[in-house]
Motif scaffolding. Sequence first.
Motif, PDB file in Angstrom:
ATOM      1  N   GLU A 109      15.323 -30.743 117.246  1.00 26.68           N
ATOM      2  CA  GLU A 109      14.895 -29.487 117.730  1.00 26.68           C
ATOM      3  C   GLU A 109      14.420 -29.864 119.001  1.00 26.68           C
ATOM      4  N   GLU A 112      17.266 -30.503 121.833  1.00 30.33           N
ATOM      5  CA  GLU A 112      17.832 -29.343 122.119  1.00 30.33           C
ATOM      6  C   GLU A 112      17.001 -28.477 123.006  1.00 30.33           C
ATOM      7  N   HIS A 113      15.686 -28.646 122.806  1.00 30.25           N
ATOM      8  CA  HIS A 113      14.774 -27.709 123.609  1.00 30.25           C
ATOM      9  C   HIS A 113      15.033 -28.057 125.143  1.00 30.25           C
ATOM     10  N   PRO A 280       7.023 -21.794 117.165  1.00 31.10           N
ATOM     11  CA  PRO A 280       8.336 -21.266 116.504  1.00 31.10           C
ATOM     12  C   PRO A 280       8.391 -19.798 115.863  1.00 31.10           C
TER      13      PRO A 280
END
Length: 869
Positions: A109, A112-113, A280
Amino acid sequence: MLSPVVGGFYFGALIAGVARAARGAGHRVVAVQTYPAGLDRERYPDESVLDTPVALGAVDGLVVIGKSLSAERLAAVREWGVPVVLISEDPAHPDDPVVVPDNVGGVREAVEHLLWHGHTAIGFLGNLGQRDMRERFAAYRSTLAEHGIESDDAWWYEASDNQELGGADAAARMLAAGTPTTAVIAATDRNAVGFQRALRSHGLVLPRDQAVVAFDHADSGARVSPRLSTVDPHFGRVGEQAVHLLLARMHGDDVAPGEHRVASSLVVRESCGCTEVTSPATAVPVDEDTVGGALLRRLADVAFAGPVGSGTARRSGHDAREAWWRAVEEPLDVAAERGTAPAPAALGRLSDLTAALQPHPEALEQMVTVLRTVECRRVAALPPARADNAPALRRAVTDVLLAVTKGCTRAMLARSGQLERTIVDQYEVDMDLLRGDGASPRALGWLPRGVRGHACLGLWASNDRGPGDREMEIVGVHDTTGTLSRLVGVRTTASQFPPPALTRAGTVGSNELTFVVPVTFGGSDWGLLAIDGTVETRSTQPRDRFNHWAALLAVALDQERLLASLREQRKALEQAAARERALADTVRESEERYALASMAAHDGTWDWDVSAGTVYYSPRWKQTLGYADEVIGDQPAEWLERVHPADRDELSAAIAAQLGGGGTPLELEHRVRTQSGDYRWMMCRAVTVLDDAGCPARLVGTLVDVTERKEAEIALQRDALHDPETGLVNRLLLLDRLGAALLRCRRSPSYDCAVALVRVQERVGDDDPGPDVHREVVRQLRRPLREGDTTARTAEDDFVILVDDVGPDGMPERLKELLERLRRDVGPRLAVGVLGSVRGLRDAHEVLREVEMVLLRAQARTDPRTALR
């Protein structure tokens, strides 16, 4: 529970999660620190200090955190027949379940951020010595590969440890490599903090020049600038999951071996390039959550550290977060349906729940964002019949925000108060343990007044650390009821510590657990301290107060043993003093004979009475230094304070060695100040006279003036390394210093030095360049450039200048000024060659050859019509 240390955001959070889940099931937790107290800057040793795991004789189940035991000892634990669950550790047996945070999902995560921000050259910094770090590194590489990016070896910045220093080292390597990446995934928050500080100190602007996302969600990340985006591995839930698996094994249920992962969450702050703190929760699509219920659930899931305290907070983490979500939802539902404001009692309860859940530093910002999003969604979702309730709904959201703000503020104030109480407690402990004039520290009377739980101190019965269950004796207890006093004097073993009476005395379901910490410091290992208390989960440093107390207790016990030894020595000295007085009577009768013998031998004799602390200096001793008889008293300072400062420590050490029982006679040359103020070299010889008990009673010796011989030796030594005509360093010493400079160049990429060769030339047809030219050159070169530089004469007409520690800009200014002054004052008789760097040269001889080639090339470029050769 076995853990390397028992505090800090990682170990402390794991222990707190274990304690929460165990309390809910009616169990009490004993947290055992397996590494020594007072570790040096968190540099963990290769293995634990406990040969035998503590408390295994009376426990129902065991949770072992990675690295708390060696693989061999972990395998031996299975022989006790106790169910085991591991956390972030390779199993000693294939059937062992292992609980780990979701390192793979969290790193994926994070990567990908950064890809979403437009980064493609993404690096990784960390130390791969632990299982979790290796998993994070592998997940980083695989995620890049999934997006068609092959990670370059130059993007991997190895850290020396998991702390700030390791991150700073990695930053230095990145800068030296020319900053090949635009963003970095850090294996730990502390690595990232050190990395960011180092980059900012070199002028980089973050996150513009380097975006950073870390892993751990420690509070330190919220204190740096820019604030650190990080992955929250929810260590508390890792501990809870370990207990759930352990309870299942204890009940005989089937538990799948291998890894059990706990989901992680990405916490976005500014270091990744985002302009505001988000969570999130805001990632929930609108079509999945029209009115924001899922938003609030996910916010409660990521914004809180975990429940502690009493009442509602005693429930499991999930139930407590659900209770908070309902406390937020209910006032908004009432306002949307009836148009009425929230009740003050409901808002007060919401504030209490928020404070009890220990919100993270960025939680309030996340709550403002999410609640305002929920407000917009709820207002838009109001049916036409209730559209008039929109203002009430907006006011209700504001009231909820105020209640949540009060809860967050109260949590921060409570933490500040806790830290202040901890400082006060530490001060009390420090003063009581280090004072050394009160009751024995074994009685545990030094514990702070605020400690209401139970404590027990067990010391090893012997120094034998062989294999097996070590025996120990309980020497002190702390118990306000007095029921545990019967334990004092009881012999037990490490596997039965802490005693069951201590753990049963605690209330099952309370927030406290029993900590067991080794009483160690340096090379001392006294035993174990068991004490009830609460775990610290929010500090960046794993420096639990009980760790600190155990280390200070070890120091106090060392001091107590030393004082007892000193008292015994004092008693022995008093007995020896009586015998010494009788011996002194005999010595006085011999003083006249000593004086006559000293005058005959031309030596200055002296006699040091150790017990009386006085020294007899013979008349010849005083005459040797030019003093009259009445000027010198009978104190040791009459001699020692006149010794040259450079020789004083060596003489004091030699005398102390003699008084300590040195086997060989004292023989030492040193300088002593005479009556005229100058220093003379003296040869001191002495022997120790022992009393009947074998203790030093007197030190008797002579003092002889050896100045002429010593100065001749010094002159010979100096001439061996200096040119006798000019006094400059000779070729031999220059080669040695050049060799040292080359070695330092190879070790340090930031170090270099320059070398200049100055040659006095003859004029054509003139056999003598003239003494005035040499004299002027030598006069100029004797002026010191800077400490560390060297000026040498290597041949009749050659002079070499070694300039130490030059920068990357070429010839230093101090060398330029010297050469310009030589050219101005001496004229065209000089030829000069300058080597601006010695990097890459093999040895000192090659340096001299290279600088001579520079000089010869410079001569070849000069006008051939000049009269120089």
